[in-house]
Write a protein that holds these residues in place. Structure first.
Motif, PDB file in Angstrom:
ATOM      1  N   LEU A 123     -21.895  -5.005  15.235  1.00 18.77           N
ATOM      2  CA  LEU A 123     -22.163  -4.177  14.066  1.00 18.77           C
ATOM      3  C   LEU A 123     -23.370  -3.335  14.434  1.00 18.77           C
ATOM      4  CD1 LEU A 123     -21.837  -6.720  11.121  1.00 18.77           C
ATOM      5  CD2 LEU A 123     -20.217  -4.946  11.776  1.00 18.77           C
ATOM      6  N   ILE A 124     -23.156  -2.036  14.568  1.00 14.99           N
ATOM      7  CA  ILE A 124     -24.202  -1.134  15.022  1.00 14.99           C
ATOM      8  C   ILE A 124     -24.569  -0.188  13.886  1.00 14.99           C
ATOM      9  CG2 ILE A 124     -24.787   0.694  16.656  1.00 14.99           C
ATOM     10  CD1 ILE A 124     -22.735  -0.575  18.571  1.00 14.99           C
ATOM     11  N   GLU A 125     -25.843  -0.186  13.533  1.00 13.20           N
ATOM     12  CA  GLU A 125     -26.333   0.737  12.514  1.00 13.20           C
ATOM     13  C   GLU A 125     -26.778   2.015  13.206  1.00 13.20           C
ATOM     14  OE1 GLU A 125     -29.873   1.187   9.199  1.00 13.20           O
ATOM     15  OE2 GLU A 125     -30.011  -0.385  10.715  1.00 13.20           O
ATOM     16  N   HIS A 126     -26.275   3.136  12.754  1.00 10.20           N
ATOM     17  CA  HIS A 126     -26.631   4.447  13.309  1.00 10.20           C
ATOM     18  C   HIS A 126     -27.826   5.006  12.540  1.00 10.20           C
ATOM     19  CE1 HIS A 126     -23.277   4.845  16.122  1.00 10.20           C
ATOM     20  NE2 HIS A 126     -22.638   4.076  15.258  1.00 10.20           N
ATOM     21  N   ARG A 127     -29.005   4.665  13.028  1.00  8.25           N
ATOM     22  CA  ARG A 127     -30.252   5.050  12.359  1.00  8.25           C
ATOM     23  C   ARG A 127     -30.460   6.563  12.370  1.00  8.25           C
ATOM     24  NH1 ARG A 127     -32.780   1.933   9.330  1.00  8.25           N
ATOM     25  NH2 ARG A 127     -34.775   2.742   9.985  1.00  8.25           N
ATOM     26  N   TRP A 128     -29.966   7.241  13.415  1.00 10.79           N
ATOM     27  CA  TRP A 128     -30.141   8.680  13.529  1.00 10.79           C
ATOM     28  C   TRP A 128     -29.500   9.425  12.361  1.00 10.79           C
ATOM     29  CZ3 TRP A 128     -25.773  11.565  13.384  1.00 10.79           C
ATOM     30  CH2 TRP A 128     -24.564  10.909  13.664  1.00 10.79           C
ATOM     31  N   ALA A 129     -28.510   8.827  11.703  1.00 12.71           N
ATOM     32  CA  ALA A 129     -27.738   9.519  10.673  1.00 12.71           C
ATOM     33  C   ALA A 129     -28.349   9.408   9.275  1.00 12.71           C
ATOM     34  CB  ALA A 129     -26.309   8.974  10.653  1.00 12.71           C
ATOM     35  N   ILE A 130     -29.400   8.615   9.115  1.00 12.94           N
ATOM     36  CA  ILE A 130     -29.968   8.407   7.778  1.00 12.94           C
ATOM     37  C   ILE A 130     -30.474   9.720   7.177  1.00 12.94           C
ATOM     38  CG2 ILE A 130     -31.838   7.297   6.486  1.00 12.94           C
ATOM     39  CD1 ILE A 130     -31.507   4.886   8.404  1.00 12.94           C
ATOM     40  N   GLY A 131     -31.257  10.480   7.912  1.00  8.30           N
ATOM     41  CA  GLY A 131     -31.792  11.756   7.406  1.00  8.30           C
ATOM     42  C   GLY A 131     -30.690  12.751   7.100  1.00  8.30           C
ATOM     43  N   LEU A 132     -29.683  12.812   7.965  1.00 11.05           N
ATOM     44  CA  LEU A 132     -28.562  13.729   7.738  1.00 11.05           C
ATOM     45  C   LEU A 132     -27.792  13.337   6.482  1.00 11.05           C
ATOM     46  CD1 LEU A 132     -26.716  16.044   8.601  1.00 11.05           C
ATOM     47  CD2 LEU A 132     -25.519  14.412  10.091  1.00 11.05           C
ATOM     48  N   ARG A 133     -27.520  12.047   6.325  1.00 17.57           N
ATOM     49  CA  ARG A 133     -26.810  11.564   5.126  1.00 17.57           C
ATOM     50  C   ARG A 133     -27.597  11.915   3.869  1.00 17.57           C
ATOM     51  NH1 ARG A 133     -27.290   5.617   4.729  1.00 17.57           N
ATOM     52  NH2 ARG A 133     -29.349   6.291   4.076  1.00 17.57           N
ATOM     53  N   ASP A 134     -28.898  11.679   3.893  1.00 22.03           N
ATOM     54  CA  ASP A 134     -29.726  11.966   2.729  1.00 22.03           C
ATOM     55  C   ASP A 134     -29.739  13.461   2.419  1.00 22.03           C
ATOM     56  OD1 ASP A 134     -30.180   9.258   2.645  1.00 22.03           O
ATOM     57  OD2 ASP A 134     -32.241   9.381   3.421  1.00 22.03           O
ATOM     58  N   ALA A 135     -29.813  14.306   3.440  1.00 19.38           N
ATOM     59  CA  ALA A 135     -29.810  15.758   3.231  1.00 19.38           C
ATOM     60  C   ALA A 135     -28.474  16.213   2.634  1.00 19.38           C
ATOM     61  CB  ALA A 135     -30.068  16.479   4.564  1.00 19.38           C
ATOM     62  N   ILE A 136     -27.377  15.620   3.081  1.00 16.00           N
ATOM     63  CA  ILE A 136     -26.061  15.968   2.527  1.00 16.00           C
ATOM     64  C   ILE A 136     -26.004  15.589   1.047  1.00 16.00           C
ATOM     65  CG2 ILE A 136     -23.602  15.369   2.604  1.00 16.00           C
ATOM     66  CD1 ILE A 136     -23.990  15.119   5.711  1.00 16.00           C
ATOM     67  N   ARG A 137     -26.496  14.394   0.707  1.00 23.38           N
ATOM     68  CA  ARG A 137     -26.523  13.970  -0.704  1.00 23.38           C
ATOM     69  C   ARG A 137     -27.377  14.903  -1.550  1.00 23.38           C
ATOM     70  NH1 ARG A 137     -27.457   7.543  -0.016  1.00 23.38           N
ATOM     71  NH2 ARG A 137     -25.345   6.999   0.590  1.00 23.38           N
ATOM     72  N   GLU A 138     -28.561  15.251  -1.032  1.00 27.86           N
ATOM     73  CA  GLU A 138     -29.468  16.126  -1.783  1.00 27.86           C
ATOM     74  C   GLU A 138     -28.856  17.509  -2.006  1.00 27.86           C
ATOM     75  OE1 GLU A 138     -33.210  16.113   0.295  1.00 27.86           O
ATOM     76  OE2 GLU A 138     -33.441  13.952   0.023  1.00 27.86           O
ATOM     77  N   ALA A 139     -27.977  17.928  -1.105  1.00 25.35           N
ATOM     78  CA  ALA A 139     -27.308  19.221  -1.237  1.00 25.35           C
ATOM     79  C   ALA A 139     -26.056  19.126  -2.111  1.00 25.35           C
ATOM     80  CB  ALA A 139     -26.937  19.758   0.148  1.00 25.35           C
ATOM     81  N   GLY A 140     -25.789  17.938  -2.664  1.00 21.46           N
ATOM     82  CA  GLY A 140     -24.616  17.761  -3.517  1.00 21.46           C
ATOM     83  C   GLY A 140     -23.348  17.431  -2.757  1.00 21.46           C
TER      84      GLY A 140
END
Length: 170
Positions: A123-140
């Motif tokens: 089970l590998i957590e992709h830490r690099w994607a956290i900021g991108l995911r958050d930016a996508i959410r903030e953009a709706g």
């Protein structure tokens, strides 16, 4: 705790004779906070059918408990609504504290692994994607679909395209 996207990765190895190169690369990725191993189970079956197991996690016991609670709550929510979420969170935290996130016996690798091979379930957590995911959410933005594209997928696309080109040429 902010959790990045989690990937389940199952790999097989002929012979299972490791020399540390995978561990070194995972350490490099962990140090740069690119990925984190939530849990990994290595299973090796020798030529006589004897099993060796090794399990590892980058999580502290507290992080494992918190992640177990989150996973348990989500599973419980699906199984029994809000009440199920509460029960699932408690059970998930307890199981993660007692054992790894991948409890022994969940993956029946021993049964399907041929002699003189090894497997890893991670089970590998992709830490690099956290900021991108958050930016996508903030953009709706919201999730529609995802998939991993493997080299053999591209080969398959080429085969299909070649067959279609032959049919058009006829």
């Amino acid at each position: 705790m902010s959790i990045g996207p989690v990937q389940v990765l199952v790999l097989g190895f002929a012979g299972g004779d490791f020399h540390g190169q995978i561990r070194e690369e995972l350490a490099r990725l962990r140090e740069s906070d690119t990925v984190r191993l939530i849990d990994v189970l290595f299973v090796r079956k020798d030529s006589a059918g004897n099993i060796e197991r090794l399990q590892h996690s980058d999580l502290t016991p507290e992080e494992a408990s918190e992640l177990g609670a989150i996973a348990g709550a989500l599973i419980g929510l699906g199984a029994g609504g809000a009440e199920g979420a509460e029960e699932g969170a408690a059970l998930g935290a307890e199981l993660a504290e007692e054992d790894h996130v991948l409890p022994e016996g969940v993956w029946y690798v021993d049964d399907v692994l041929p002699n003189d091979t090894a497997a890893a379930v991670a089970l590998i957590e992709h830490r690099w994607a956290i900021g991108l995911r958050d930016a996508i959410r903030e953009a709706g933005g919201f999730h529609l679909a995802d998939a991993w594209v493997h080299p053999l997928d591209l080969v398959a696309i080429g085969v299909i395209a070649g067959e279609e080109a032959e049919q058009i040429a006829r």
